[in-house]
Structure formats: C-alpha cells, structure tokens
Design a protein around this motif. Structure first.
Motif, PDB file in Angstrom:
ATOM      1  N   UNK A  82      51.999 104.043  95.196  1.00 27.01           N
ATOM      2  CA  UNK A  82      52.398 103.419  93.981  1.00 27.01           C
ATOM      3  C   UNK A  82      52.402 101.870  94.427  1.00 27.01           C
ATOM      4  N   UNK A  83      51.341 101.297  93.341  1.00 32.33           N
ATOM      5  CA  UNK A  83      51.298  99.983  93.527  1.00 32.33           C
ATOM      6  C   UNK A  83      52.418  99.043  93.238  1.00 32.33           C
ATOM      7  N   UNK A  84      52.773  98.308  94.171  1.00 31.10           N
ATOM      8  CA  UNK A  84      53.976  97.401  94.205  1.00 31.10           C
ATOM      9  C   UNK A  84      53.630  96.231  93.250  1.00 31.10           C
ATOM     10  N   UNK A  85      53.771  96.397  92.074  1.00 35.07           N
ATOM     11  CA  UNK A  85      53.151  95.251  90.830  1.00 35.07           C
ATOM     12  C   UNK A  85      54.565  94.740  90.440  1.00 35.07           C
ATOM     13  N   UNK A  86      54.440  93.520  90.009  1.00 35.32           N
ATOM     14  CA  UNK A  86      55.781  92.772  89.199  1.00 35.32           C
ATOM     15  C   UNK A  86      55.159  93.087  87.942  1.00 35.32           C
ATOM     16  N   UNK A  87      55.737  93.745  86.983  1.00 37.79           N
ATOM     17  CA  UNK A  87      55.466  94.224  85.827  1.00 37.79           C
ATOM     18  C   UNK A  87      55.824  93.092  84.631  1.00 37.79           C
ATOM     19  N   UNK A 130      51.774  92.928  82.885  1.00 34.12           N
ATOM     20  CA  UNK A 130      51.489  94.372  83.789  1.00 34.12           C
ATOM     21  C   UNK A 130      52.129  95.404  83.228  1.00 34.12           C
ATOM     22  N   UNK A 131      53.300  95.292  82.585  1.00 34.02           N
ATOM     23  CA  UNK A 131      54.050  96.281  81.896  1.00 34.02           C
ATOM     24  C   UNK A 131      53.540  96.997  80.699  1.00 34.02           C
ATOM     25  N   UNK A 132      52.425  96.303  80.189  1.00 30.08           N
ATOM     26  CA  UNK A 132      51.862  96.836  78.859  1.00 30.08           C
ATOM     27  C   UNK A 132      50.546  97.865  79.337  1.00 30.08           C
ATOM     28  N   UNK A 133      50.294  97.730  80.371  1.00 27.61           N
ATOM     29  CA  UNK A 133      48.989  98.329  80.702  1.00 27.61           C
ATOM     30  C   UNK A 133      49.267  99.846  81.437  1.00 27.61           C
ATOM     31  N   UNK A 134      48.274 100.595  80.923  1.00 28.36           N
ATOM     32  CA  UNK A 134      48.082 102.087  81.280  1.00 28.36           C
ATOM     33  C   UNK A 134      48.137 102.306  82.743  1.00 28.36           C
ATOM     34  N   UNK A 135      48.330 103.671  83.281  1.00 27.80           N
ATOM     35  CA  UNK A 135      48.588 103.771  84.837  1.00 27.80           C
ATOM     36  C   UNK A 135      46.990 103.239  85.373  1.00 27.80           C
ATOM     37  N   UNK A 136      45.980 103.671  84.806  1.00 29.80           N
ATOM     38  CA  UNK A 136      44.801 103.547  85.150  1.00 29.80           C
ATOM     39  C   UNK A 136      44.339 101.965  85.422  1.00 29.80           C
ATOM     40  N   UNK A 137      45.033 101.097  84.342  1.00 27.61           N
ATOM     41  CA  UNK A 137      44.602  99.809  84.712  1.00 27.61           C
ATOM     42  C   UNK A 137      45.624  98.991  85.565  1.00 27.61           C
ATOM     43  N   UNK A 138      46.848  99.767  85.791  1.00 34.23           N
ATOM     44  CA  UNK A 138      47.813  98.988  86.887  1.00 34.23           C
ATOM     45  C   UNK A 138      47.128  99.323  88.347  1.00 34.23           C
ATOM     46  N   UNK A 139      46.509 100.766  88.173  1.00 38.98           N
ATOM     47  CA  UNK A 139      45.927 100.975  89.635  1.00 38.98           C
ATOM     48  C   UNK A 139      44.624 100.114  89.958  1.00 38.98           C
ATOM     49  N   UNK A 140      43.994  99.445  88.811  1.00 37.31           N
ATOM     50  CA  UNK A 140      42.724  98.426  89.055  1.00 37.31           C
ATOM     51  C   UNK A 140      43.517  97.162  89.524  1.00 37.31           C
ATOM     52  N   UNK A 141      44.665  96.742  88.740  1.00 31.58           N
ATOM     53  CA  UNK A 141      45.313  95.634  89.127  1.00 31.58           C
ATOM     54  C   UNK A 141      45.881  95.600  90.935  1.00 31.58           C
ATOM     55  N   UNK A 142      46.102  96.624  91.005  1.00 34.41           N
ATOM     56  CA  UNK A 142      46.812  97.074  92.621  1.00 34.41           C
ATOM     57  C   UNK A 142      45.649  96.982  93.538  1.00 34.41           C
ATOM     58  N   UNK A 143      44.417  97.594  93.077  1.00 34.50           N
ATOM     59  CA  UNK A 143      42.969  97.338  93.623  1.00 34.50           C
ATOM     60  C   UNK A 143      42.563  95.962  93.820  1.00 34.50           C
ATOM     61  N   UNK A 144      42.791  95.237  92.775  1.00 36.51           N
ATOM     62  CA  UNK A 144      42.406  93.716  92.787  1.00 36.51           C
ATOM     63  C   UNK A 144      43.225  92.986  93.841  1.00 36.51           C
ATOM     64  N   UNK A 145      44.645  93.489  93.955  1.00 36.69           N
ATOM     65  CA  UNK A 145      45.655  92.889  94.833  1.00 36.69           C
ATOM     66  C   UNK A 145      45.062  93.169  96.455  1.00 36.69           C
ATOM     67  N   UNK A 146      44.533  94.466  96.551  1.00 38.34           N
ATOM     68  CA  UNK A 146      44.336  94.673  97.913  1.00 38.34           C
ATOM     69  C   UNK A 146      43.214  94.022  98.272  1.00 38.34           C
ATOM     70  N   UNK A 147      42.171  93.670  97.337  1.00 38.28           N
ATOM     71  CA  UNK A 147      40.896  93.133  97.693  1.00 38.28           C
ATOM     72  C   UNK A 147      40.892  91.521  97.535  1.00 38.28           C
TER      73      UNK A 147
END
Length: 178
Positions: A82-87, A130-147
């Motif tokens: 579960x990507x730790x995003x500030x929504x 971030x709160x307005x994004x779909x789960x798929x887009x939030x995963x992409x943001x999480x991936x951007x965070x990791x990269x």
C-alpha cells in the motif's frame, strides 16, 4: 547485489520467515511467490531495513544490513504493498517534497521530477490531488516515489495488487522498461 543467508524473522514467538536464503544479481528481476502469510512482505521489509531480522545475514551491494542500514536504504527504491502517499497534496508538490527529503540536489530536483513523470506516465495528473486519483494512478505515483532518487535496486511489494487487467499490463510493461 542482494545476498540473504539463513534469514529468520519472528514476531512474539511466531516465525514469519524461517531460514530463507537467496541471492539476486545485478540486472535480474526476481519475484517472491507463495500463499498469503508465507513471509514475502516480511522478507521485503527486512531487506529494505524497515524490520530487523531475528537472525541471519542480509547484504546489499556487499554491505551488511545491520552495520550499514543508511547506505543500503539509499541504494533501494521501495514501493510497499500500500503506497504511503499523502493524499491531500498535488502530485507535483508530493514529488518535490520527496526530492527534498531524499536530499536531491536542489538544482536538479525539477529535471529529475520531469524524468520520473515521463517514465511513470504522470504528465496529465501533475496538478491533481493524489486523493482524486484512481488506484492505478496512485500506484504510478508510488512507483515515481520509489524511483525518484535513482536507486540501484528497486523493491516492489505487489505493485499490481487491486488493479484492473489493463492497469496490470501497463505496470508490468513500465517495470520491464525501467
């Protein structure tokens, strides 16, 4: 790059990981497979330094985890299940905040964010919360965070969990490209 020997992780007498050993060489893509409760996530949390092993040896880039946790964390990009995003923050502001935390050179932050946005297909949503994004887009943001800090090792815990079939294909293609 990664060498785990005899890894054991216990929680209050429950053995979540029992004598696990494996190695991962540079350039390899490796998946941990097993049923729920098999210790996959626990293993990844130990590997990334978020949990200490009960026993066993974990080395990343030839460095022992217990002796060099800071250096190892710098070498790893980690996307938990579960990507730790500030929504309640815009995607761009989130990535800029993370660039500061990761101590990216201030003169390079915007260009690095631009590179990652391109890599992860986030151009169209940079100014959305971030709160307005779909789960798929939030995963992409999480991936951007990791990269974002350009890690040598990328650890992803179920990056396609809960995504629809099209999003799963997109995430897998993106991982292969990276």
């Amino acid at each position: 790059m990664i060498n785990i020997q005899g890894l054991v992780k216990e929680f209050d007498g429950f053995r979540a990981v029992d004598n696990l050993s494996f190695a991962v060489n540079k350039g390899e893509i490796v998946a941990l497979l097993g049923p729920n409760g098999a210790g996959k996530t626990t293993t990844l949390r130990v590997l990334t330094g978020y949990l200490a092993p009960t026993s066993g040896d974990v080395e990343v880039k030839g460095l022992p985890l217990q002796a060099q946790p800071g250096k190892i964390k710098q070498a790893i990009g980690y996307l938990p299940e579960s990507a730790p995003l500030y929504k309640n923050i815009l995607v761009y502001d989130y990535l800029l905040f993370l660039a500061g935390i990761r101590r990216l050179d201030p003169g390079r932050r915007h260009s690095r964010i631009k590179e990652i946005v391109q890599t992860c297909g986030l151009s169209e949503i940079m100014h959305k919360p971030i709160s307005d994004l779909s789960k798929g887009l939030r995963q992409r943001v999480g991936l951007a965070h990791a990269l974002l800090h350009d890690p040598e090792i990328l650890v992803l815990d179920e990056p396609s969990e809960g995504l629809d079939p099209n999003q799963i294909q997109e995430i897998r293609a993106m991982i292969k490209r990276i």
